[in-house]
Structure formats: structure tokens, C-alpha cells
Design a protein around this motif. Structure first.
Motif, short mmCIF file in Angstrom:
data_model
loop_
_atom_site.label_atom_id
_atom_site.label_comp_id
_atom_site.label_asym_id
_atom_site.label_seq_id
_atom_site.Cartn_x
_atom_site.Cartn_y
_atom_site.Cartn_z
N THR A 5 0.84 -1.21 0.00
CA THR A 5 0.00 0.00 0.00
C THR A 5 0.87 1.25 0.00
OG1 THR A 5 -1.80 -1.13 1.13
CG2 THR A 5 -1.78 1.28 1.28
N ILE A 6 1.91 1.26 0.83
CA ILE A 6 2.83 2.40 0.86
C ILE A 6 3.50 2.53 -0.50
CG2 ILE A 6 4.94 3.35 1.90
CD1 ILE A 6 2.51 3.42 3.78
N GLY A 7 3.90 1.43 -1.10
CA GLY A 7 4.54 1.46 -2.42
C GLY A 7 3.62 2.04 -3.49
N ARG A 8 2.34 1.63 -3.48
CA ARG A 8 1.39 2.14 -4.47
C ARG A 8 1.08 3.62 -4.25
NH1 ARG A 8 -1.26 -2.72 -3.28
NH2 ARG A 8 -3.03 -1.60 -2.41
N ILE A 9 1.05 4.05 -2.99
CA ILE A 9 0.81 5.47 -2.69
C ILE A 9 2.00 6.30 -3.18
CG2 ILE A 9 0.64 7.18 -0.82
CD1 ILE A 9 -0.98 5.00 0.74
N ALA A 13 4.11 5.57 -5.46
CA ALA A 13 4.22 5.52 -6.92
C ALA A 13 3.10 6.32 -7.60
CB ALA A 13 4.16 4.06 -7.40
N GLY A 14 2.16 6.83 -6.79
CA GLY A 14 1.07 7.61 -7.35
C GLY A 14 0.00 6.75 -8.00
N ILE A 15 0.02 5.46 -7.74
CA ILE A 15 -0.95 4.54 -8.33
C ILE A 15 -2.29 4.68 -7.61
CG2 ILE A 15 -1.51 2.10 -8.71
CD1 ILE A 15 1.57 1.68 -8.97
N VAL A 16 -2.25 4.87 -6.30
CA VAL A 16 -3.47 5.07 -5.52
C VAL A 16 -3.34 6.34 -4.69
CG1 VAL A 16 -4.02 2.61 -5.37
CG2 VAL A 16 -2.69 3.67 -3.56
N ILE A 17 -4.48 6.94 -4.39
CA ILE A 17 -4.53 8.07 -3.48
C ILE A 17 -5.14 7.55 -2.20
CG2 ILE A 17 -5.56 10.34 -3.05
CD1 ILE A 17 -5.61 10.71 -6.12
N PRO A 18 -4.44 7.74 -1.07
CA PRO A 18 -4.95 7.17 0.18
C PRO A 18 -6.23 7.87 0.64
CG PRO A 18 -3.07 8.59 0.62
CD PRO A 18 -3.20 8.48 -0.87
N ASN A 19 -7.10 7.11 1.33
CA ASN A 19 -8.26 7.75 1.92
C ASN A 19 -7.78 8.59 3.11
OD1 ASN A 19 -8.11 6.11 4.30
ND2 ASN A 19 -9.34 4.53 3.30
N CYS A 47 -2.20 16.04 -23.06
CA CYS A 47 -1.33 15.91 -21.88
C CYS A 47 -0.87 14.46 -21.74
CB CYS A 47 -2.09 16.28 -20.60
SG CYS A 47 -2.72 17.96 -20.54
N TRP A 48 0.10 14.25 -20.86
CA TRP A 48 0.49 12.89 -20.50
C TRP A 48 -0.66 12.25 -19.77
CZ3 TRP A 48 3.60 17.06 -18.80
CH2 TRP A 48 4.73 17.29 -19.59
N GLN A 49 -0.71 10.94 -19.76
CA GLN A 49 -1.77 10.23 -19.04
C GLN A 49 -1.59 10.44 -17.54
OE1 GLN A 49 -1.34 6.22 -20.55
NE2 GLN A 49 -2.99 6.58 -22.00
N ARG A 50 -2.71 10.55 -16.85
CA ARG A 50 -2.67 10.77 -15.39
C ARG A 50 -1.91 9.68 -14.66
NH1 ARG A 50 -6.62 14.28 -13.11
NH2 ARG A 50 -7.91 15.21 -14.72
N ASP A 51 -2.02 8.44 -15.14
CA ASP A 51 -1.41 7.31 -14.44
C ASP A 51 -0.02 6.97 -14.97
OD1 ASP A 51 -2.21 6.31 -16.87
OD2 ASP A 51 -3.29 4.59 -16.06
N CYS A 52 0.56 7.87 -15.73
CA CYS A 52 1.91 7.67 -16.26
C CYS A 52 2.90 7.53 -15.09
CB CYS A 52 2.27 8.89 -17.13
SG CYS A 52 3.97 8.96 -17.66
N ARG A 53 3.81 6.60 -15.19
CA ARG A 53 4.76 6.34 -14.09
C ARG A 53 5.58 7.56 -13.72
NH1 ARG A 53 7.29 0.46 -14.07
NH2 ARG A 53 8.05 1.33 -12.13
#
Length: 186
Positions: A31-35, A37-43, A126-132
Motif C-alpha cells: 500500500t505504501i509502495g502504491r501510494i 508511486a502515485g498509483i493510488v490516493i490514500p483515503n 497531456c500525458w496520461q494521469r497514471d503515467c509512471r
């Protein structure tokens, strides 16, 4: 700087691994890794846990209203140095005047739209929002969050795939000023 970048930088400055931060927050390391990396936005609850462990503060700042931000905006859309459309925003409504109906050259399909639809059209340039690498791209542009209008104002919506670009109020640019190097002599 985006939320994911701020969390990552603060964690590193405290010399914590993702695993250590996750354990202190009672969260999975993934979860920390995905946050980060910008993959997920934490609640909000998760963000509060992370902020507490990292000794950070969560704050809210008022956004500019759409009317202030968009009102009076004028955009000329070009194909190379040919004007293909003109957009004028009045409060929350954008009116589009088209000078060509050529399907490759014309990005605007409607003659009138609200600023949310206009933002969606600009996002196609624009670049895609989920671009790495999105946080890096935004940082290089000096844009603090994914905002299609701010991105296109900085990049002029230029792509390496075509000759379409935008010029905003007060600018006096030509295709040669904004074109990628490989297109400058075309």
C-alpha cells in the motif's frame, strides 16, 4: 510537488524503509509502495496515519473558482501555422469558432461546451494521469498537481505525433517556437 512525492521524500529524509513505515502505520508495505508511486490516493484515515508517523500536517487550501480561472481565456488552436479554431471562455462556457472541419486538424467537436468539457479536450494533449513519471513531468513544468489547463499552458499541447498546438492570450508564438526539433523544418 504531488502528495506521493511529498510522502516519499519525507520517508526518505527520516531514513525509513517502506516496510518500516508500513509497520508503523499498520498497513501492508504494498500500500505504501502504491501510494508513493502515485498509483493510488490514500483515503483520509490512511493519510492521517501516514502523516502522523512522518510528522507531517494535512491542510486544505481553497481552490480558485472555475470562473476566475477560466473566465476570459482565449485559445487559438493551430495546425502547424494554420489557425484551425478559436476558443473564448465567458464565465463557465467556452464558445468555439472553427476554421476547418478537417477531421485530423480539428480537436473540437462541439461549438459550445462548459469548462469541464474543455478541460477534458485539453487533457487529450497531456500525458496520461497514471503515467509512471507523471510527478517528474509535473515538477519539471512547475505544476503542482495534474491540471490539464496548466500543463497545456506550459507545453502548448504539443505532441510528437502531429502538428497541433495551442496559443494563449498574450502569446506571440509560431510553430517554429513550439515544435519538437524533428518538426521544425517541416
Amino acid at each position: 510537488m504531488g502528495l506521493s512525492s511529498e510522502i516519499l521524500q519525507k520517508r526518505k529524509s527520516l531514513k525509513l524503509s517502506q516496510r518500516e513505515l508500513a509497520a508503523r502505520c499498520n498497513l501492508p508495505q504494498s500500500t505504501i509502495g502504491r501510494i508513493e508511486a502515485g498509483i493510488v490516493i490514500p483515503n483520509l484515515q490512511t493519510l492521517q496515519k501516514i502523516a502522523e508517523v512522518l510528522d507531517m500536517e494535512i491542510s486544505l487550501t481553497p481552490k480558485k473558482t472555475s470562473a476566475n480561472r477560466w473566465d476570459g481565456l482565449e485559445i487559438l488552436c493551430f495546425w502547424n501555422d494554420e489557425i484551425v479554431s478559436y476558443v473564448k471562455v465567458d464565465h463557465n462556457k467556452a464558445k468555439v469558432q472553427k476554421f476547418t472541419s478537417h477531421p485530423v486538424k480539428q480537436i473540437f467537436h462541439d461549438d459550445e461546451m462548459d469548462v469541464f468539457k474543455l478541460s477534458t479536450v485539453l487533457e487529450t494533449r497531456c500525458w496520461q494521469r497514471d503515467c509512471r513519471s507523471i510527478d517528474n513531468y509535473l515538477k519539471k513544468l512547475g505544476v503542482s498537481y495534474y491540471d490539464p489547463l496548466a500543463i497545456v499552458k506550459k507545453t502548448h499541447g504539443v505532441s510528437y505525433n502531429d502538428f497541433l498546438w495551442f496559443r494563449f492570450n498574450g502569446e506571440n508564438l509560431t510553430w517554429k517556437d513550439v515544435a519538437p526539433r524533428r518538426f521544425r523544418n517541416v
